[in-house]
Design a protein around this motif. Sequence first.
Motif, PDB file in Angstrom:
ATOM      1  N   ASP A 215     -12.168  50.858   7.387  1.00 40.80           N
ATOM      2  CA  ASP A 215     -13.584  51.060   9.369  1.00 40.80           C
ATOM      3  C   ASP A 215     -12.466  50.734  10.453  1.00 40.80           C
ATOM      4  O   ASP A 215     -12.913  49.284  10.934  1.00 40.80           O
ATOM      5  N   HIS A 216     -10.934  51.055  11.090  1.00 40.17           N
ATOM      6  CA  HIS A 216     -10.599  51.094  12.263  1.00 40.17           C
ATOM      7  C   HIS A 216     -10.266  51.987  13.144  1.00 40.17           C
ATOM      8  O   HIS A 216     -10.890  52.728  12.804  1.00 40.17           O
ATOM      9  N   PHE A 217     -11.178  51.516  14.976  1.00 36.42           N
ATOM     10  CA  PHE A 217     -11.169  52.203  15.138  1.00 36.42           C
ATOM     11  C   PHE A 217      -9.955  53.817  15.771  1.00 36.42           C
ATOM     12  O   PHE A 217     -10.729  54.013  16.583  1.00 36.42           O
ATOM     13  N   GLY A 218      -8.841  53.336  14.606  1.00 29.78           N
ATOM     14  CA  GLY A 218      -8.363  54.285  15.817  1.00 29.78           C
ATOM     15  C   GLY A 218      -7.493  54.980  13.666  1.00 29.78           C
ATOM     16  O   GLY A 218      -7.787  54.113  12.880  1.00 29.78           O
TER      17      GLY A 218
ATOM     18  N   VAL B  23      14.599  53.067  10.156  1.00 30.53           N
ATOM     19  CA  VAL B  23      13.809  53.674  10.376  1.00 30.53           C
ATOM     20  C   VAL B  23      12.366  53.839  10.193  1.00 30.53           C
ATOM     21  O   VAL B  23      11.761  55.148  10.883  1.00 30.53           O
ATOM     22  N   ASN B  24      11.961  52.977  10.029  1.00 31.54           N
ATOM     23  CA  ASN B  24      10.277  53.392   9.748  1.00 31.54           C
ATOM     24  C   ASN B  24      10.202  52.777  11.093  1.00 31.54           C
ATOM     25  O   ASN B  24       9.183  53.585  11.851  1.00 31.54           O
ATOM     26  N   GLN B  25      10.840  51.492  11.880  1.00 28.39           N
ATOM     27  CA  GLN B  25      10.280  51.133  12.732  1.00 28.39           C
ATOM     28  C   GLN B  25      10.188  52.407  14.273  1.00 28.39           C
ATOM     29  O   GLN B  25       9.038  53.307  14.695  1.00 28.39           O
ATOM     30  N   SER B  26      11.459  53.365  13.985  1.00 29.73           N
ATOM     31  CA  SER B  26      11.932  54.743  14.374  1.00 29.73           C
ATOM     32  C   SER B  26      10.310  55.710  14.657  1.00 29.73           C
ATOM     33  O   SER B  26      10.598  56.149  15.188  1.00 29.73           O
ATOM     34  N   ALA B  27      10.267  55.879  13.537  1.00 33.30           N
ATOM     35  CA  ALA B  27       9.293  56.404  13.063  1.00 33.30           C
ATOM     36  C   ALA B  27       7.851  56.152  13.671  1.00 33.30           C
ATOM     37  O   ALA B  27       7.330  57.219  14.771  1.00 33.30           O
ATOM     38  N   PHE B  28       7.751  55.112  13.462  1.00 33.32           N
ATOM     39  CA  PHE B  28       6.452  54.535  14.268  1.00 33.32           C
ATOM     40  C   PHE B  28       6.394  54.895  15.952  1.00 33.32           C
ATOM     41  O   PHE B  28       5.626  55.219  16.884  1.00 33.32           O
ATOM     42  N   THR B  29       7.523  54.583  16.590  1.00 35.08           N
ATOM     43  CA  THR B  29       7.403  55.031  17.960  1.00 35.08           C
ATOM     44  C   THR B  29       7.737  56.483  18.224  1.00 35.08           C
ATOM     45  O   THR B  29       6.613  56.988  19.079  1.00 35.08           O
TER      46      THR B  29
ATOM     47  N   VAL C 269       9.173  49.537  21.936  1.00 40.89           N
ATOM     48  CA  VAL C 269       8.640  48.346  23.232  1.00 40.89           C
ATOM     49  C   VAL C 269       8.022  49.358  23.830  1.00 40.89           C
ATOM     50  O   VAL C 269       6.554  49.122  24.643  1.00 40.89           O
ATOM     51  N   LEU C 270       8.500  50.181  24.423  1.00 41.68           N
ATOM     52  CA  LEU C 270       8.814  51.167  25.673  1.00 41.68           C
ATOM     53  C   LEU C 270       7.915  52.187  25.451  1.00 41.68           C
ATOM     54  O   LEU C 270       6.907  52.943  26.205  1.00 41.68           O
ATOM     55  N   ALA C 271       7.768  52.452  23.877  1.00 43.29           N
ATOM     56  CA  ALA C 271       6.935  54.229  24.332  1.00 43.29           C
ATOM     57  C   ALA C 271       5.407  53.280  23.431  1.00 43.29           C
ATOM     58  O   ALA C 271       4.785  54.263  23.897  1.00 43.29           O
ATOM     59  N   ALA C 272       5.416  52.539  23.343  1.00 45.80           N
ATOM     60  CA  ALA C 272       4.275  51.802  22.857  1.00 45.80           C
ATOM     61  C   ALA C 272       3.195  51.863  24.268  1.00 45.80           C
ATOM     62  O   ALA C 272       2.098  51.971  24.223  1.00 45.80           O
TER      63      ALA C 272
ATOM     64  N   HIS D 113      -1.897  51.178  15.980  1.00 45.73           N
ATOM     65  CA  HIS D 113      -0.975  50.957  15.092  1.00 45.73           C
ATOM     66  C   HIS D 113      -0.141  50.427  15.701  1.00 45.73           C
ATOM     67  O   HIS D 113       1.254  49.541  14.492  1.00 45.73           O
ATOM     68  N   SER D 114      -0.122  50.104  17.426  1.00 41.43           N
ATOM     69  CA  SER D 114       0.894  49.835  17.786  1.00 41.43           C
ATOM     70  C   SER D 114       1.137  48.456  17.943  1.00 41.43           C
ATOM     71  O   SER D 114       1.830  47.260  18.415  1.00 41.43           O
ATOM     72  N   LEU D 115       0.023  47.384  16.785  1.00 44.44           N
ATOM     73  CA  LEU D 115      -0.256  46.155  16.849  1.00 44.44           C
ATOM     74  C   LEU D 115       0.116  45.674  15.332  1.00 44.44           C
ATOM     75  O   LEU D 115      -0.341  44.964  14.974  1.00 44.44           O
TER      76      LEU D 115
END
Length: 392
Positions: free
Chosen positions: A185-188, A228-234, A325-328, A363-365
């Motif tokens: 139940d999150h806003f994003g 791999v995971n962090q690259s996907a998040f970016t 960091v730059l992407a977020a 998600h950036s959190l």
Amino acid sequence: MGTPSTPEDWLALAREIGEEFARDIARRTRTRERPDAQLRRLKDSGLTNLAIPRELGGAGQRWSLIVRTIRELAAGDGSVGMLYGYHQLNVVNLRREPQPRRDRLLAEIAERRLWLAGVVNPRDDDILATPDGAGFRLDGRKGFCSGAAFANLLSVSARHADDGRRLMALIPADRPGLHYADDWDHFGVERSDSGSFVLSEVRAEPGEVIANDLEDGDDFSAVIRTPVNQSAFTQFYLGNALGALRAARAYVHREGRAWLHAGVDKAHRDPLLVSQFGELWIALQGAIALADRAALKVDELLAADEAFTAELRGEAAVEVAGAKVLAARTALDVTSRVFEVMGARATHNRYAFDRFWRDTRTHSLHDPLAHKLLEVGEYALNGQYPPVRAYT
């Protein structure tokens, strides 16, 4: 279009489907409609098999292409783009499986168009693994199980009840005892159903155990998994920014009103507005370039497999951390500032333009950007690579 055969074809297909998803995203956002139809569309398109080798029934594409498809799909539908990203990273992370078992598993995923997700959250050590004959019994709860509510196969992380060492298992999502708590139940990314799972005497068969008796830091898969995971998040963040800028451009041309003191008759002819668009576009292109460069480093890491060097892994981790960091930060800025070029009427809920910021902010959190800066700083100042851990 016909069956894609080149990286460019696959990327074009992803953009086409992303645009298709964007057409009714405002309605689906307002009603919080489950994305079952969109996930079926992705399965049918073949995009879910991008990472699987051609000889096993997949498309055999590199990670650096796959993340660009994540970006395009997220631009159209943030929740679906995120779920797709988690599926892809879970498929790629199966390279820790030994052959021929890995090949059999990937071939089955490709043939049946299976969707993968994880019940893994490293910060929740609530699932205990207890020996049960030749296999294990899994009991406990994990939060933030992104995509697990829609998956066919689940990667589950647990700890042995006696000594606390780690176990990883890949089990069918319809296994008795698995229960989605339906508590997202999150806003994003509100349609991703990334809530918690409860496991009650869930059986993990011997052949489903991926890794066993692991101490933190000694799992080779973390060498691959974390970058791999962090690259996907970016790329997910950049997809949100890209979608916001595209939506703003279309809105200004379609509904924008020139400011009464601008001296022009059309909003898109206002020099100040044009300049603002230019600033946002430049910032986004810079972040995309760094993220794509980091993805190429991940390509090198994946190609090296277990013949990797500490330097190769370290360089990839630093590149990905900096790109994230730059992407977020860029995405948070772009998804907020697009309202300045669209104007007050664009804040009406019928457009749901706030979804781009909400999805990015939520998600950036996932893990603190401040710690990512620390990792990059240790490298830049002291020449130290990030340690091999769940988030680094």
